[in-house]
Scaffold this motif. Sequence first.
Motif, PDB file in Angstrom:
ATOM      1  N   UNK A 104       0.840  -1.201   0.000  1.00 25.49           N
ATOM      2  CA  UNK A 104       0.000   0.000   0.000  1.00 25.49           C
ATOM      3  C   UNK A 104       0.878   1.254   0.000  1.00 25.49           C
ATOM      4  N   UNK A 105       0.834   2.024  -1.110  1.00 26.53           N
ATOM      5  CA  UNK A 105       1.676   3.215  -1.251  1.00 26.53           C
ATOM      6  C   UNK A 105       0.984   4.429  -0.644  1.00 26.53           C
ATOM      7  N   UNK A 106       1.752   5.210   0.119  1.00 24.98           N
ATOM      8  CA  UNK A 106       1.260   6.471   0.685  1.00 24.98           C
ATOM      9  C   UNK A 106       2.172   7.597   0.201  1.00 24.98           C
ATOM     10  N   UNK A 107       1.581   8.693  -0.224  1.00 20.67           N
ATOM     11  CA  UNK A 107       2.348   9.865  -0.644  1.00 20.67           C
ATOM     12  C   UNK A 107       1.946  11.042   0.245  1.00 20.67           C
ATOM     13  N   UNK A 108       2.938  11.598   0.946  1.00 19.55           N
ATOM     14  CA  UNK A 108       2.710  12.799   1.762  1.00 19.55           C
ATOM     15  C   UNK A 108       3.453  13.953   1.105  1.00 19.55           C
ATOM     16  N   UNK A 109       2.743  15.042   0.887  1.00 22.83           N
ATOM     17  CA  UNK A 109       3.285  16.155   0.118  1.00 22.83           C
ATOM     18  C   UNK A 109       3.363  17.410   0.978  1.00 22.83           C
TER      19      UNK A 109
ATOM     20  N   UNK B 221       7.156  12.599   0.622  1.00 22.67           N
ATOM     21  CA  UNK B 221       7.567  11.266   1.055  1.00 22.67           C
ATOM     22  C   UNK B 221       6.681  10.235   0.359  1.00 22.67           C
ATOM     23  N   UNK B 222       7.308   9.322  -0.366  1.00 23.17           N
ATOM     24  CA  UNK B 222       6.594   8.201  -0.977  1.00 23.17           C
ATOM     25  C   UNK B 222       6.974   6.959  -0.177  1.00 23.17           C
ATOM     26  N   UNK B 223       6.018   6.358   0.517  1.00 30.45           N
ATOM     27  CA  UNK B 223       6.337   5.229   1.392  1.00 30.45           C
ATOM     28  C   UNK B 223       5.410   4.057   1.118  1.00 30.45           C
ATOM     29  N   UNK B 224       5.854   2.892   1.559  1.00 31.26           N
ATOM     30  CA  UNK B 224       5.108   1.656   1.309  1.00 31.26           C
ATOM     31  C   UNK B 224       5.443   0.654   2.396  1.00 31.26           C
ATOM     32  N   UNK B 225       4.514  -0.227   2.700  1.00 30.95           N
ATOM     33  CA  UNK B 225       4.798  -1.328   3.601  1.00 30.95           C
ATOM     34  C   UNK B 225       5.325  -2.511   2.818  1.00 30.95           C
ATOM     35  N   UNK B 226       6.257  -3.250   3.399  1.00 32.35           N
ATOM     36  CA  UNK B 226       6.745  -4.467   2.745  1.00 32.35           C
ATOM     37  C   UNK B 226       6.547  -5.641   3.685  1.00 32.35           C
ATOM     38  N   UNK B 227       6.444  -6.811   3.101  1.00 41.65           N
ATOM     39  CA  UNK B 227       6.262  -8.005   3.921  1.00 41.65           C
ATOM     40  C   UNK B 227       5.673  -9.123   3.105  1.00 41.65           C
ATOM     41  N   UNK B 228       5.148 -10.117   3.798  1.00 44.27           N
ATOM     42  CA  UNK B 228       4.471 -11.213   3.123  1.00 44.27           C
ATOM     43  C   UNK B 228       3.034 -10.797   2.870  1.00 44.27           C
TER      44      UNK B 228
ATOM     45  N   UNK C 201       5.271   9.521 -10.522  1.00 42.99           N
ATOM     46  CA  UNK C 201       4.983   8.199 -11.115  1.00 42.99           C
ATOM     47  C   UNK C 201       6.183   7.246 -11.072  1.00 42.99           C
ATOM     48  N   UNK C 202       7.379   7.762 -11.426  1.00 42.57           N
ATOM     49  CA  UNK C 202       8.577   6.918 -11.431  1.00 42.57           C
ATOM     50  C   UNK C 202       8.936   6.474 -10.017  1.00 42.57           C
ATOM     51  N   UNK C 203       8.851   7.391  -9.051  1.00 36.14           N
ATOM     52  CA  UNK C 203       9.214   7.056  -7.676  1.00 36.14           C
ATOM     53  C   UNK C 203       8.244   6.047  -7.067  1.00 36.14           C
ATOM     54  N   UNK C 204       6.957   6.212  -7.348  1.00 35.89           N
ATOM     55  CA  UNK C 204       5.965   5.262  -6.834  1.00 35.89           C
ATOM     56  C   UNK C 204       6.238   3.871  -7.403  1.00 35.89           C
ATOM     57  N   UNK C 205       6.517   3.800  -8.704  1.00 31.87           N
ATOM     58  CA  UNK C 205       6.793   2.506  -9.341  1.00 31.87           C
ATOM     59  C   UNK C 205       8.034   1.849  -8.749  1.00 31.87           C
ATOM     60  N   UNK C 206       9.090   2.633  -8.521  1.00 29.90           N
ATOM     61  CA  UNK C 206      10.345   2.090  -7.987  1.00 29.90           C
ATOM     62  C   UNK C 206      10.164   1.593  -6.556  1.00 29.90           C
TER      63      UNK C 206
ATOM     64  N   UNK D 153       7.425   0.661  -5.096  1.00 32.42           N
ATOM     65  CA  UNK D 153       6.554  -0.529  -5.094  1.00 32.42           C
ATOM     66  C   UNK D 153       7.332  -1.776  -5.543  1.00 32.42           C
ATOM     67  N   UNK D 154       8.140  -1.641  -6.585  1.00 29.97           N
ATOM     68  CA  UNK D 154       8.879  -2.794  -7.106  1.00 29.97           C
ATOM     69  C   UNK D 154       9.892  -3.321  -6.098  1.00 29.97           C
ATOM     70  N   UNK D 155      10.666  -2.415  -5.493  1.00 32.28           N
ATOM     71  CA  UNK D 155      11.674  -2.847  -4.516  1.00 32.28           C
ATOM     72  C   UNK D 155      10.995  -3.488  -3.302  1.00 32.28           C
TER      73      UNK D 155
END
Length: 340
Positions: free
Chosen positions: A276-281, A295-302, A321-326, A328-330
Motif C-alpha cells: 500500500x503506497x502512501x504519498x505525503x506532500x 515522502x513516498x512510502x510503502x509497507x513491505x512483507x508477506x 509516477x517513477x518514484x511510486x513505481x520504484x 513498489x517494485x523494490x
Amino acid sequence: MVNAEERRFEVLRAIVADYVQHQEPVASKAIVDRHNLGVSSATVRNDMASLEEDGYITQPHTSAGRIPTDKGYRLFVDRLSDVKPLSQAERKAIQSFLEGALDLDDVMRRSVRLLAQLTRQVAVIQYPTLTTSTVRHVELVQITPARLMLVLITDSGRVDQRIVDLGDVITDEVVARLRAMVNGALAGRKLTDAAVKVAELPEQAPADLRDAVVRVATTLVESLVEHPEERLVLGGTANLTRNAADFPHSLRQVLEALEEQVVVLKLLAATAHPGSVTVRIGEENEAEEMRTTSVVSIGYGTRATLLGGMGVVGPTRMDYPTNIAAVRAVANYVGEILGQ
C-alpha cells in the motif's frame, strides 16, 4: 469532447511534468508548444488563471510562468491513473541485485542503495519490526565446555547471535535437552509471546538444568528486545544536495531531521499494509522540518504480515509516477526474499 474541468487538469498535468523536468516556472506558450492539448494559448491562460485562483498553481515571481503548489501536486498524485511500470530489464536487475544478498543486513543495505539509485532521492528502509516477527528456530552451539553460542532466527530473516557463559561444564546431551526445551517453548511464536514464555522457562526446567536454563533465558530476553539503533537504514542523502535549489532556506533542517530516527519512523508510519503506497506532500508531513519535502512510502512483507516500511524522501518537485513505481517494485522483491 473534453470538458473544462478535465482540460484544466490536463493543463495542471503539463505544468507538473514541465516543472519537474526543467525546474523553471511554466508559461502558457510552453504548454501549447510542448503538449498537444488542442487549444489556444488564450484558453490555456484562462485555465491557468482558474487553477491559480483555486490554489493549484502559483506565480513565484513576476514572470509569466507558474509552478504547482502542494495542493496541485496532491491532485496530480490522486489522479494518477497509470503509474508507469518499470521495464522488464529494470525488474530483472532489481531481482538479481537483491537475490545476491547474504543475510538480512545485506538485504537492507542493498535495498536502500538500489532505491536511492532508481529514484535519485533519499531512500530509507525500516528493519522488520520484532513485534510482528515469529521465532523460526533457536540454535544452541557449544563453543567451549562451559560456553554456548545462542542463535535466534526469526521468520523475517533476522539472525541474532549471543554468547552464554554457563559457569559450569555441560555435556552434548545437556545442550541437546536445552535446545529441545527452548524450541519447544518458542518456535512458531510471535516475539511478544515468546518473551513471556522465556520468563516461564526456569520454572519449568528440571532441577539439573535450572541454572543453565536461567542463563540461556536471560540471554534470550536480550535478543527479544527491540534494538533501536538497528531500526533504520538511510541512503542517498547526497541526492538532496543535488536539488538544493528546491530547499532555498530549509536544506540544513531537512538533513538534520533525517538524522533523527523518530522523525523518519513517523514518515513511514502510514504504511499499514504490504504493497500500500502512501504519498505525503509538503505541509501534509507531520514534522515541521519536513514540510518542504514529499515522502513516498510503502509497507513491505508477506501477503499476510507487514514487516516494516520503506520509501523515499525528496523535494515536492519530484517525479511521482517513477518514484511510486520504484518504491513498489523494490518493496515487492524485499517481501518475497524475506518471505522465503
